[in-house]
Scaffold this motif. Sequence first.
Motif, PDB file in Angstrom:
ATOM      1  N   PRO A 246       5.328   5.322  -9.395  1.00  0.00           N
ATOM      2  CA  PRO A 246       4.487   6.460  -9.284  1.00  0.00           C
ATOM      3  C   PRO A 246       5.073   7.715 -10.037  1.00  0.00           C
ATOM      4  O   PRO A 246       6.539   7.835  -9.983  1.00  0.00           O
ATOM      5  CB  PRO A 246       4.705   6.823  -7.807  1.00  0.00           C
TER       6      PRO A 246
ATOM      7  N   ASP B 272       2.929   4.747  -3.961  1.00  0.00           N
ATOM      8  CA  ASP B 272       2.059   5.906  -4.063  1.00  0.00           C
ATOM      9  C   ASP B 272       3.074   7.200  -4.106  1.00  0.00           C
ATOM     10  O   ASP B 272       3.931   7.172  -3.388  1.00  0.00           O
ATOM     11  CB  ASP B 272       1.165   5.932  -2.751  1.00  0.00           C
TER      12      ASP B 272
ATOM     13  N   GLU C  19       3.263   8.819  -0.713  1.00  0.00           N
ATOM     14  CA  GLU C  19       4.038   8.173   0.337  1.00  0.00           C
ATOM     15  C   GLU C  19       5.790   8.021   0.001  1.00  0.00           C
ATOM     16  O   GLU C  19       6.416   7.911   0.735  1.00  0.00           O
ATOM     17  CB  GLU C  19       3.337   6.717   0.526  1.00  0.00           C
ATOM     18  N   TYR C  20       5.917   8.171  -1.234  1.00  0.00           N
ATOM     19  CA  TYR C  20       7.139   8.123  -1.883  1.00  0.00           C
ATOM     20  C   TYR C  20       8.023   9.560  -1.865  1.00  0.00           C
ATOM     21  O   TYR C  20       8.944   9.788  -2.268  1.00  0.00           O
ATOM     22  CB  TYR C  20       7.589   7.426  -3.302  1.00  0.00           C
TER      23      TYR C  20
ATOM     24  N   ARG D  54       0.944  -1.126  -0.012  1.00  0.00           N
ATOM     25  CA  ARG D  54      -0.149   0.102  -0.183  1.00  0.00           C
ATOM     26  C   ARG D  54       0.739   1.170   0.040  1.00  0.00           C
ATOM     27  O   ARG D  54       0.357   2.415  -0.259  1.00  0.00           O
ATOM     28  CB  ARG D  54      -0.981  -0.051   1.268  1.00  0.00           C
ATOM     29  N   PHE D  55       2.205   1.226   0.390  1.00  0.00           N
ATOM     30  CA  PHE D  55       3.011   2.488   0.234  1.00  0.00           C
ATOM     31  C   PHE D  55       3.228   2.842  -1.045  1.00  0.00           C
ATOM     32  O   PHE D  55       3.926   4.032  -1.444  1.00  0.00           O
ATOM     33  CB  PHE D  55       4.592   2.068   0.920  1.00  0.00           C
TER      34      PHE D  55
END
Lengths: 418, 418
Positions: free
Chosen positions: B397, B375, B378-379, B372-373
């Motif tokens: 992403p 993204d 999140e990155y 789920r990270f």
Amino acid sequence: MNVQEYMIELGENARDAARLVAKADTNLKNQALLAMADAIDNSRPALREANAIDLENGRNNGLDAAMLDRLELTDARIDTMIEGLRQVAALPDPVGAINDLKFLPSGIQVGKMRVPLGVIGIIYESRPNVTVEAASLCLKSGNATILRGGSEAINSNKAVAECIQQGLKLAGLPENAVQVVETTDREAVGQMITMPEYVDVIVPRGGKGLIERISRDAKVTVIKHLDGICHVYIDDAADKGKAINVALNAKTHRYGTCNTMETLLVNAGIAAEVLPELAERYQAVGVELRGCERTCELVPFANQASSEDWATEYLAPILAVKIVDTMDEAILHINRYGSHHTDSIITENYTKSRAFLREVDSSSVMVNASTRFADGFEYGLGAEIGISTDKIHARGPVGLDGLTSEKYVVLGDGHIRQ
Amino acid sequence: MNVQEYMIELGENARDAARLVAKADTNLKNQALLAMADAIDNSRPALREANAIDLENGRNNGLDAAMLDRLELTDARIDTMIEGLRQVAALPDPVGAINDLKFLPSGIQVGKMRVPLGVIGIIYESRPNVTVEAASLCLKSGNATILRGGSEAINSNKAVAECIQQGLKLAGLPENAVQVVETTDREAVGQMITMPEYVDVIVPRGGKGLIERISRDAKVTVIKHLDGICHVYIDDAADKGKAINVALNAKTHRYGTCNTMETLLVNAGIAAEVLPELAERYQAVGVELRGCERTCELVPFANQASSEDWATEYLAPILAVKIVDTMDEAILHINRYGSHHTDSIITENYTKSRAFLREVDSSSVMVNASTRFADGFEYGLGAEIGISTDKIHARGPVGLDGLTSEKYVVLGDGHIRQ
């Protein structure tokens, strides 16, 4: 032989090999490259023999002298192939390098890892030494390759391929990591550029016609190099000595290369001071000048340029010359008529140098330097598979990095998303 | 209206605007973004009214509840659009940044400058908030945009476009920097993806069907995101607590997102220890399990998986589970059935973690972290126009950098090539 089935078979072989080459360690790849160099060194008689058949066929088929010259594998060219392989072995391995690894607020660590593209298709014309050059760069960057050379060079290419395969085998790498298309049927190219399941990128090397044809029909990304219509713009704030040196070098260092200047733009404020002297220097080495009206007034021996000249890549001792009133006019001309390859401004003005760098839409933009520097070796890439005039994926000289992509790596310690 | 001529006109407008947006300074672009936010805030009644027409038409045309929900511009969604614009204004400007500037033996200095791609075409389905999101990211990265939303949202999109254009105008930027296609004729899409003279990149946002169709027919590079078939592999050297936490989070944090785990792979050496407990936790929150034979032996309430399950993106509370004997088997499974999106290993073993990171061919590869990270936020990219499952140009992403390219800049002092 059914060409479509044959190409699909090569594609499947390449996909399988790509998986193994992608994870091959640096040492193994270098061993293969050095073993290829040895194999070529030991196969000189066989290479010359195969090449002699191609040359004989070429002569019978009426190839012109320039084509026959490109086709010939002289001893010096074989030496260069061997030297090239050793140089690629000495380059750092891009695969697996992790960049920008940093901690984020959630506690995870995120970075980017260089990874091979997969399978690269190379389509080139008659020069058999391209076979080794392309294969070595693709292998070092962890990719499998399918090579389709010109039909005139088929026997030379097969002989070179045998040496390549020997090297792969000795290092314990899959022989299908480098495959040479063994049919001269043109359908093979059409098939290769339309099978994205098996080929990830196409790198065509050859004339503009070849590249345009491939780009039009391809279903796979093409790293393409079309024209090299490069400009030098001599600004009114230029240093006269630098202007003359760079303009001469950019045109006369070599005539047939893509980074050679084809149009010289001169600011009206400095034209009278620079252009007559520069024109004499060009005349002295036999460069024909084709000027705009104002140029012809300043340089009586210049010929009148037609509007076609602004969009022509001469690859010859011919230079189009235009006087412009402002830097903006020069930039507009470059972005309109140029090929987005390489363009240089000569100026001592700080503000203009910054604006030129930003606004000229080319793969290389220079200040006070010769366009002839646009080259993977001069840029420190260590090697070059070509120069891209595209914007997507790779732009400018393409080295090993251009044959790779980056994936994200995320390091956690049991982290979950909140 | 002749759709082809109309699209070419939009293309010409976009090309002209792109030149101006490319050199617009950061402050100007931010002013436009903030003015767009204000314009949207001040136009709430008009936006709601236009949206009401689309909703009414949608109901009459029998759109399902999910489609109608995506189509609706609630006050909260308008707030999010405004907030999004302000966030993009606050992001650093990628354009013009020069990296890796270094001196070379010849004396020239070579670096890479980030530059806009040019004109970006966005094709999306019914969500009208995408209009603002896409337009703002393209503008900040110096590109012109042509937006083609779903025909169901045409009135909402036109109303949003008006706010965008107001913002551009107030900042003195060309209104054609963002154009919304005002016809619902499907031919417009076909035209847009086949005019490389006017469009440099296509970013499709929507279902797999849309993206496959576009990729097949496009003559322009497509930054594409197909499936999200993501895996978590629980290695036999995993920490049991981390394994359970991450596997639960990766599946149950949200069901409908592309980075949700769809298949769980468990090493046979740890399956008996981890799987029964984990299965109960899944059962407790209503996740259906579809297991391989060995899984069904350990988890009596799991259903039997068919081979189709390994290649299915459920986007639902369903999870495929397979027991594997080695990490290599897990990697083979992921590279074969996955969609090269995001895959994670849970292990305490150093050597395996390194091999997994290197050998899994996905846009994000993780160790001990939830899928789920994957993204842009999140990155740490600050924004995200999509996630690319491709290898060319952009992977994973895609933030502002993914909407730019790099050109070489060369600084000399009258240097010529020797």
